[in-house]
Design an enzyme around this catalytic site. Structure first.
Site: not given
Length: 334
Positions: A167, A194
C-alpha cells in the site's frame, strides 16, 4: 561482514550477521519472484524455500544466480520443520490468489486454515523468529496467527507483522506520478488495514510536503485502496498483484533484517498488535524496527478532515475483519 545495501533510495553500510530466512509458499505467484529478490539480498545468508509442491525446481533455478545466499528447497509437511529450523525471519505468502470478482475476504475460508497451520509450525520449530504475514486477508490472518501463537504460549507481538508495504509502495508511486516528484524521495504513510477502504493513505503527511485538492485526495485515496483489484482485473483470471507484492515483501524483509542488525531509524508501515485506536487490537501505522522486531508502534499523527472522515468510516469494517480472524482461531481450538 560489512555490506552495502539500499532501501527506498538510501544507501548504507551495515555489519551483517548470518541470517536464515524461510519463505513459505515459495512456488507460488508471489513466492517465486520474492524468492529471487531474497536471493539477491546481501543480508540473507541461508534461504529456505518451502511449498507443498514444485518448490525444488524453484530452488534449483535461483540457486544458479551468482550471489552467496545458500538456497534449499523443502517440499510437503514432512519437510516443513527442517525449513523452519534456525530461521530468524519467516515470510508467509502461501495461499490462493484473488481472481476477478473476489475480495480479499472471499479468500478467508481457504487461506485462514493455510496460514494457521504454517504459523503453528513456526511457533513449534522457530518460536523466536519474526513472522511476516503476506497471506490475505491480512486484516484477519494476522489475528489468526496471534491467537494460534497465544495458544502455544509463544506469542510475542513484536515478532508478528502483517505486511502492508504494498500500500505504501503504491501510494509513493501514484503520488510521485501525480505531482511530478522523484519517487525515491516520496514517503506516504498508509494506515488502517490491508483491504479496500481500510487502506487509508495519509496524503496530508506526505514527504516532501505537497498540496492536494479535495478532488485529488478522493481520486488518489480510491486509486491506492483499489489498486489490487485493478491488477486482478487486468490479469483477467491469470493472477493477482504478485510481482509488486513480491517487491513490497522484499522491502519489508530487508527492513526487518536491517533492524535485526541494529541499524537505527528503520521505519515501515505494518499491521501489528496496537493500542493506537481504542477497541481495535490490530492496526497499521508506522513502526520502528529493531533487534527484537517491532520496537515502537507509532501513532496516526494529525489527520485532515478528509482523512478523519475516511478513518471513521473504515473502522467498523476493519474491526469486523479482525473479529472474524479471532473467532476462526478460537473455533479451531474449541
Amino acid at each position: 561482514m560489512m555490506v552495502r545495501t539500499a532501501t527506498a533510495g538510501r544507501v548504507r553500510t551495515v555489519r551483517c550477521e548470518a541470517r536464515k530466512v524461510a519463505l513459505l509458499g515459495a512456488a507460488g505467484g508471489i513466492g517465486q519472484p520474492l524468492a529471487l529478490l531474497l536471493k539477491m539480498n546481501k543480508l540473507v545468508t541461508d534461504l529456505a524455500l518451502y511449498d507443498i509442491a514444485n518448490v525444488v525446481g524453484v530452488a534449483a533455478d535461483i540457486s544458479h544466480c551468482n550471489t552467496p545466499v545458500k538456497v534449499t528447497g523443502y517440499t510437503g509437511a514432512e519437510e516443513l520443520a527442517a525449513a523452519l529450523k534456525g530461521a530468524e525471519v519467516v515470510v508467509i505468502p502461501a495461499g490462493v490468489p484473488r481472481k476477478p470478482g473476489m475480495t480479499r475476504d472471499d479468500l478467508f475460508n481457504v487461506n485462514a486454515g493455510i496460514v494457521r497451520a504454517l504459523v503453528e509450525a513456526a511457533g513449534k520449530h522457530c518460536p523466536n523468529a519474526i513472522l511476516l504475514i503476506i497471506t490475505n486477508p491480512v486484516n484477519s490472518t494476522v489475528p489468526i496467527c496471534a491467537e494460534t501463537l497465544k495458544r502455544m504460549k509463544v506469542f510475542d507481538p513484536k515478532r508478528l507483522i502483517g505486511v502492508t508495504s504494498l500500500d505504501v509502495v503504491r501510494a509513493n508511486t501514484f503520488v510521485a506520478e501525480a505531482k511530478g516528484l522523484d519517487v525515491k524521495d516520496v514517503d506516504v504513510p498508509v494506515i488502517g488495514g490491508h483491504a479496500g477502504s481500510t487502506i487509508l493513505p495519509l496524503l496530508s503527511q506526505t514527504t516532501p510536503a505537497v498540496a492536494f485538492t479535495e478532488a485529488e485526495k478522493s481520486v488518489l485515496t480510491e486509486k491506492i485502496a483499489n489498486a489490487g483489484t485493478v491488477v486482478v482485473e487486468a490479469k483477467a483470471g491469470k493472477g493477482s498483484a504478485t510481482l509488486s507484492m513480491a517487491y513490497a515483501g522484499a522491502r519489508m524483509a530487508e527492513s526487518v533484517l536491517l533492524g535485526l542488525n541494529g541499524e537505527p531509524n528503520i521505519y515501515e508501515c505494518a499491521f501489528v498488535q496496537s493500542d493506537v485506536v481504542p477497541d481495535c487490537p490490530y492496526f497499521a501505522t508506522k513502526v520502528l524496527l529493531g533487534p527484537g522486531g517491532v520496537t515502537k508502534v507509532m501513532g496516526t499523527g494529525d489527520m485532515d478532515v478528509f482523512e478523519k472522515a475516511a478513518f471513521d468510516a473504515m473502522l467498523p469494517q476493519l474491526k469486523g475483519e479482525i473479529a472474524k480472524g479471532i473467532e476462526f482461531a478460537n473455533l479451531q481450538i474449541a
